[in-house]
Design a protein around this motif. Sequence first.
Motif, PDB file in Angstrom:
ATOM      1  N   TYR A   1      -5.590   9.671   0.537  1.00 59.36           N
ATOM      2  CA  TYR A   1      -5.987   8.385   1.108  1.00 59.36           C
ATOM      3  C   TYR A   1      -4.897   7.351   0.873  1.00 59.36           C
ATOM      4  CZ  TYR A   1     -10.513  10.622   1.384  1.00 59.36           C
ATOM      5  OH  TYR A   1     -11.522  11.498   1.685  1.00 59.36           O
TER       6      TYR A   1
ATOM      7  N   ARG B   1      -1.308  -0.731  -3.848  1.00 51.90           N
ATOM      8  CA  ARG B   1      -0.432  -0.763  -5.025  1.00 51.90           C
ATOM      9  C   ARG B   1      -0.398  -2.172  -5.602  1.00 51.90           C
ATOM     10  NH1 ARG B   1       4.693  -1.627  -6.931  1.00 51.90           N
ATOM     11  NH2 ARG B   1       5.375  -2.702  -5.070  1.00 51.90           N
TER      12      ARG B   1
ATOM     13  N   TRP C   1       2.263   5.046  -9.757  1.00 51.51           N
ATOM     14  CA  TRP C   1       2.932   4.691  -8.504  1.00 51.51           C
ATOM     15  C   TRP C   1       4.409   5.012  -8.646  1.00 51.51           C
ATOM     16  CZ3 TRP C   1       0.616   3.877  -4.081  1.00 51.51           C
ATOM     17  CH2 TRP C   1      -0.704   3.428  -4.063  1.00 51.51           C
TER      18      TRP C   1
ATOM     19  N   GLY D   1      -3.911   3.709  -0.586  1.00 52.98           N
ATOM     20  CA  GLY D   1      -4.430   2.817  -1.614  1.00 52.98           C
ATOM     21  C   GLY D   1      -3.558   1.591  -1.781  1.00 52.98           C
TER      22      GLY D   1
ATOM     23  N   ARG E   1      -7.104  -5.052   4.520  1.00 52.17           N
ATOM     24  CA  ARG E   1      -8.167  -4.278   3.856  1.00 52.17           C
ATOM     25  C   ARG E   1      -8.998  -3.505   4.894  1.00 52.17           C
ATOM     26  NH1 ARG E   1      -8.738  -4.194  -1.167  1.00 52.17           N
ATOM     27  NH2 ARG E   1      -7.753  -5.699  -2.523  1.00 52.17           N
TER      28      ARG E   1
ATOM     29  N   ASN F   1      -8.752   5.203   6.095  1.00 55.37           N
ATOM     30  CA  ASN F   1      -9.371   6.101   5.118  1.00 55.37           C
ATOM     31  C   ASN F   1     -10.677   6.708   5.634  1.00 55.37           C
ATOM     32  OD1 ASN F   1      -7.306   5.927   3.258  1.00 55.37           O
ATOM     33  ND2 ASN F   1      -8.251   4.261   2.120  1.00 55.37           N
TER      34      ASN F   1
ATOM     35  N   VAL G   1       0.839  -1.191   0.000  1.00 56.88           N
ATOM     36  CA  VAL G   1       0.000   0.000   0.000  1.00 56.88           C
ATOM     37  C   VAL G   1       0.875   1.241   0.000  1.00 56.88           C
ATOM     38  CG1 VAL G   1      -1.889  -1.153   1.244  1.00 56.88           C
ATOM     39  CG2 VAL G   1      -0.236   0.220   2.510  1.00 56.88           C
TER      40      VAL G   1
ATOM     41  N   GLU H   1       0.587   5.922   0.090  1.00 58.59           N
ATOM     42  CA  GLU H   1      -0.204   7.147   0.116  1.00 58.59           C
ATOM     43  C   GLU H   1      -0.580   7.507  -1.312  1.00 58.59           C
ATOM     44  OE1 GLU H   1      -1.357   8.567   2.722  1.00 58.59           O
ATOM     45  OE2 GLU H   1      -0.101   7.727   4.304  1.00 58.59           O
ATOM     46  N   GLN H   2      -1.691   8.220  -1.457  1.00 54.86           N
ATOM     47  CA  GLN H   2      -2.153   8.640  -2.773  1.00 54.86           C
ATOM     48  C   GLN H   2      -2.335  10.155  -2.780  1.00 54.86           C
ATOM     49  OE1 GLN H   2      -4.745   4.961  -4.331  1.00 54.86           O
ATOM     50  NE2 GLN H   2      -5.832   6.257  -2.933  1.00 54.86           N
TER      51      GLN H   2
ATOM     52  N   VAL I   1      -6.906  -0.530   6.202  1.00 56.85           N
ATOM     53  CA  VAL I   1      -6.874   0.570   5.232  1.00 56.85           C
ATOM     54  C   VAL I   1      -8.225   1.282   5.206  1.00 56.85           C
ATOM     55  CG1 VAL I   1      -6.713   1.108   2.754  1.00 56.85           C
ATOM     56  CG2 VAL I   1      -4.991  -0.362   3.831  1.00 56.85           C
ATOM     57  N   ASP I   2      -9.303   0.516   5.230  1.00 57.73           N
ATOM     58  CA  ASP I   2     -10.644   1.120   5.243  1.00 57.73           C
ATOM     59  C   ASP I   2     -10.842   1.995   6.472  1.00 57.73           C
ATOM     60  OD1 ASP I   2     -11.260  -0.111   2.843  1.00 57.73           O
ATOM     61  OD2 ASP I   2     -12.485  -1.696   3.751  1.00 57.73           O
TER      62      ASP I   2
ATOM     63  N   ARG J   1       1.171   7.212  -4.893  1.00 56.21           N
ATOM     64  CA  ARG J   1       0.525   7.414  -6.197  1.00 56.21           C
ATOM     65  C   ARG J   1       0.404   8.917  -6.425  1.00 56.21           C
ATOM     66  NH1 ARG J   1      -4.725   4.171  -7.506  1.00 56.21           N
ATOM     67  NH2 ARG J   1      -3.352   2.862  -8.716  1.00 56.21           N
TER      68      ARG J   1
END
Length: 119
Positions: free
Chosen positions: A49, A53, A116, A51, A62, A69, A42, A44-45, A65-66, A110
């Motif tokens: 948030y 990769r 990326w 994300g 998951r 975010n 994963v 930063e984007q 991360v959820d 990202r």
Amino acid sequence: MSLRKFLAIGALAAAVSFGGAALAQTAAQKTLVDQAKAAGTVGEQADGYVGFRVSTSDAALRAAVDAMNAGRRAAYARSAADAGTSADVAGARMFESQLLPRIQSGQWYRNAQGQWVQR
């Protein structure tokens, strides 16, 4: 709005963002995300948030991360309301001012073009 006022709101949003993320996720979830960042799974984007990769079926990651975010989403919404802008703009500005500088060497992010990039 003046640049100085916007930067002050951004700094406040950073504190709220990370505080909100901490409230929405457990220490174990934060550790999972940190480990996944170090592994390159994963990153930063540019939208502010975290994300994926690399595709993963790890349900715990998951969920972590959820949760992160979700905390950020709430913080960006509050910051945007205070600044008279959108949550999308608040997230992007948070990435530029607070998140991007904290990305460690070897980690991935990202960029705004959707690519990326490894630091």
